[in-house]
Enzyme design. Structure first.
Site, short mmCIF file in Angstrom:
data_model
loop_
_atom_site.label_atom_id
_atom_site.label_comp_id
_atom_site.label_asym_id
_atom_site.label_seq_id
_atom_site.Cartn_x
_atom_site.Cartn_y
_atom_site.Cartn_z
N LYS A 52 0.86 -1.19 0.00
CA LYS A 52 0.00 0.00 0.00
C LYS A 52 0.89 1.23 0.00
O LYS A 52 1.69 1.43 0.90
CB LYS A 52 -0.91 0.04 1.23
CG LYS A 52 -1.97 1.13 1.07
CD LYS A 52 -2.67 1.49 2.36
CE LYS A 52 -1.97 2.55 3.16
NZ LYS A 52 -1.76 3.84 2.47
N CYS A 92 13.35 10.89 8.06
CA CYS A 92 13.24 10.31 9.40
C CYS A 92 14.52 10.48 10.21
O CYS A 92 14.48 10.63 11.42
CB CYS A 92 12.91 8.83 9.28
SG CYS A 92 14.06 7.95 8.20
P1 NAD Z 1 2.22 7.93 8.45
O1 NAD Z 1 2.44 7.03 9.60
O2 NAD Z 1 1.22 9.00 8.56
O3 NAD Z 1 1.82 7.08 7.15
C1 NAD Z 1 2.62 6.04 6.67
C2 NAD Z 1 1.76 5.04 5.94
O4 NAD Z 1 0.88 4.43 6.87
C3 NAD Z 1 0.88 5.64 4.85
O5 NAD Z 1 0.85 4.76 3.75
C4 NAD Z 1 -0.48 5.72 5.53
O6 NAD Z 1 -1.56 5.67 4.63
C5 NAD Z 1 -0.44 4.48 6.39
N1 NAD Z 1 -1.36 4.49 7.54
C6 NAD Z 1 -1.85 5.56 8.21
N2 NAD Z 1 -2.67 5.14 9.21
C7 NAD Z 1 -2.68 3.79 9.17
C8 NAD Z 1 -3.32 2.78 9.93
N3 NAD Z 1 -4.13 3.08 10.94
N4 NAD Z 1 -3.10 1.49 9.62
C9 NAD Z 1 -2.27 1.15 8.60
N5 NAD Z 1 -1.65 2.07 7.83
C10 NAD Z 1 -1.84 3.37 8.10
O7 NAD Z 1 3.65 8.50 8.08
P2 NAD Z 1 4.01 9.53 6.92
O8 NAD Z 1 3.53 10.88 7.33
O9 NAD Z 1 3.58 8.96 5.63
O10 NAD Z 1 5.59 9.48 6.95
C11 NAD Z 1 6.36 10.24 7.80
C12 NAD Z 1 6.82 9.41 8.96
O11 NAD Z 1 7.55 8.28 8.50
C13 NAD Z 1 7.79 10.16 9.85
O12 NAD Z 1 7.48 9.90 11.20
C14 NAD Z 1 9.15 9.57 9.49
O13 NAD Z 1 10.11 9.70 10.50
C15 NAD Z 1 8.78 8.16 9.21
N6 NAD Z 1 9.80 7.51 8.37
C16 NAD Z 1 10.61 6.55 8.93
C17 NAD Z 1 11.62 5.98 8.17
C18 NAD Z 1 12.54 4.92 8.72
O14 NAD Z 1 13.21 4.24 7.94
N7 NAD Z 1 12.60 4.72 10.02
C19 NAD Z 1 11.80 6.37 6.85
C20 NAD Z 1 10.94 7.35 6.33
C21 NAD Z 1 9.94 7.91 7.09
#
Ligand code: NAD
Length: 485
Positions: free
Chosen positions: A177, A287
């Site tokens: 997804k 991140c």
């Molecule tokens: P997010 O958690 O809002 O969304 C990430 C994904 O999860 C999206 O595809 C979203 O649709 C999905 N999602 C949202 N709610 C959900 C639920 N209840 N159940 C299942 N899926 C759900 O994050 P974002 O805003 O897209 O990304 C930014 C975040 O990602 C930041 O916190 C960043 O630090 C983190 N990040 C971490 C890494 C790493 O490798 N550790 C890398 C990149 C980004």
């Protein structure tokens, strides 16, 4: 570099592109121009179930292929990704605002697919033991079946490869997804998966929000492992969904609040260049960006002055489709509002605003001025929470013990770095910093392609990137006991 005439926006299920079963679509708005780019099909509960069912049906045949055969599809996909670099760059620029000149994702992702194409044979069956009298015992390593990947919007192609390539090469089938904020490159990859000739159902790529499709995948009884990259908040929801459903294996790559520690003996100019790039690249939407910098008191004024000059000289804001621009907008209105709210909180927190502090005047789009705060109190919101914008706190320290304690005083633990020429001190910090990756005289976004990546503490669980660690995530261990009469 422009957008293609036709942008793929449908769901890729069982080898075919289909529209959303309930007809729902959502809009992608270019965050640099605020103009509409595409209407994207949103996966319904039925579509998500269909994708899982397709992956389940494709599993037996796919898991029986040789790793070499599976890898041959990866190689075709990798070369198609490289051929489509410019289109992928334009799609990412138009949906989440990455300037095309800063787009490295297609080549990085193709390199991942190529690397994993060769990794399948490195999985050994496991261990054998003849220590129990009367038995020859052994372990098998076997794929789970259906694996789900859920990715964020900031570097989608790399995360897509990080989730899919290791899961697939050891014989699992997948449902990915993409993020609702940047679905266009994942949908384009689906067209390349079709061109590469992967058997139907092996890779399914759907687009949608956390609610419905993300939640359905996390609760799904037929999904046996789920690899997630995104916020810590969502990571917790996914972990809870797994606990409530089938206790699927969950791997979490989450947020960060990464410290960089600059000692007086460091090469200051190099440290400034790298730490400024870390927090500015991708408009701070990284991140592992070093959002908290600690600089030793004896060199603090010089370091902060050079840092400010770096922001003033190096940053070129502008149209993300133009080469030479290296600073784009935040991904969407919600991200923009969040960062602006953090900036206001920062101004109230008692720290000193050195530069930036808001949206640039007279510029359309969701841009934020690269911002430096100095000596922000350690307990301020902007020191504790992930901002995900081009906003850095630079605090001054005196002693080694003091700075190590402050650097570690966070619930996050994704990346940390130290700049010093003293090898003993460098090693003390490499050992003492609580983070999944520690950079010595380097900082994020530098990572080791030959190293695992993941978080300490609330920055996640599990490691990915390097096959040595990633392949394990997608394999069950079975003990086989053979009794000898
Ligand atoms: P997010 O958690 O809002 O969304 C990430 C994904 O999860 C999206 O595809 C979203 O649709 C999905 N999602 C949202 N709610 C959900 C639920 N209840 N159940 C299942 N899926 C759900 O994050 P974002 O805003 O897209 O990304 C930014 C975040 O990602 C930041 O916190 C960043 O630090 C983190 N990040 C971490 C890494 C790493 O490798 N550790 C890398 C990149 C980004």
């Amino acid at each position: 570099m422009g957008l293609p005439e036709k942008i793929e926006t449908r769901l890729f299920i069982n080898g075919e592109f289909v529209e959303s079963s309930n007809g729902k679509t959502f809009d992608i708005i270019n965050p640099a121009t605020l103009k509409p780019v595409a209407k994207v099909h949103e996966a319904s509960e039925q579509d998500t179930d269909n994708a899982v069912a397709a992956a389940k049906a494709a599993f037996p045949a796919w898991s029986e292929l040789t790793p070499e055969k599976r890898g041959s599809y990866f190689k075709k996909l990798a070369s198609l990704i490289r051929e489509n670099n410019d289109e992928l760059a334009a799609l990412e620029a138009s949906s989440m605002g990455r300037p095309v000149g800063e787009f490295i994702d297609a080549y990085a992702s193709a390199a991942k697919w190529d690397r994993y194409a060769e990794a399948g044979y490195s999985v050994q069956a496991g261990t054998t033991s003849i220590q129990t009298p009367g038995f020859v015992n052994m372990t098998f390593r076997q794929p789970y079946g259906v694996v789900a990947g859920i990715i964020p919007w900031n570097v989608p192609l790399l995360f897509l490869a990080n989730k899919l390539a290791p899961a697939l090469i050891v014989g699992n089938t997948v449902v990915l997804k993409s993020s609702e904020k940047a679905p266009l490159t994942s949908a384009k990859i689906a067209t390349l998966v079709q061109q590469a000739g992967f058997p139907p159902g092996v890779i399914n790529i759907i687009t949608g929000f956390g609610n419905v499709s993300g939640s359905i995948l996390s609760h799904h009884m037929d999904v046996r492992a789920l690899s997630f990259t995104g916020s810590s908040r969502t990571g917790r929801l996914i972990q809870a969904a797994a606990a409530k459903s089938n206790l699927k294996q969950v791997f979490l790559e989450l947020g960060g609040k990464s410290p960089a520690v600059i000692f007086e003996d460091a090469d200051l100019e190099k440290a400034v260049k790298e730490t400024a790039h870390s927090i500015q690249w991708n408009s701070g939407q990284v991140c592992m960006a070093n959002s908290r910098i600690y600089v030793q008191d004896t060199v603090a004024d010089k370091y902060i002055d050079l840092f400010k000059q770096n922001f003033e000289k190096e940053i070129k804001m502008g149209d993300t489709l133009e080469k030479g621009v290296n600073h784009g907008p935040q991904a969407d209105e919600a991200q923009h509002k969040t960062v602006l709210a953090y900036l206001e909180s920062g101004k109230q927190s008692g720290g000193e605003l050195i530069t930036g502090g808001g949206a640039p005047s007279g510029r359309e789009g969701y841009y934020i001025e690269p911002t430096i705060f100095k000596n922000t109190p350690e307990d301020a919101k902007i020191m504790k929470e992930e901002i995900f914008g081009p906003v850095v706190n630079i605090n001054v320290f005196k002693s080694e013990y003091e700075v190590l304690t402050k650097a570690n005083a966070t619930e996050y633990g994704l990346y940390a770095s130290v700049y010093t020429k003293d090898i003993d001190r460098a090693m003390r910090f490499a050992k003492g910093l609580e983070a999944g990756t520690v950079g010595v005289n380097c900082t994020s976004p530098v990572t080791g392609v030959d190293m695992p990546f993941g978080g300490y503490k609330s920055s996640g669980s599990g490691r990915e990137g390097d096959p040595l660690y990633s392949l394990d995530n997608f394999l069950e261990t079975k003990s086989v006991l053979i009794k000898i009469s």
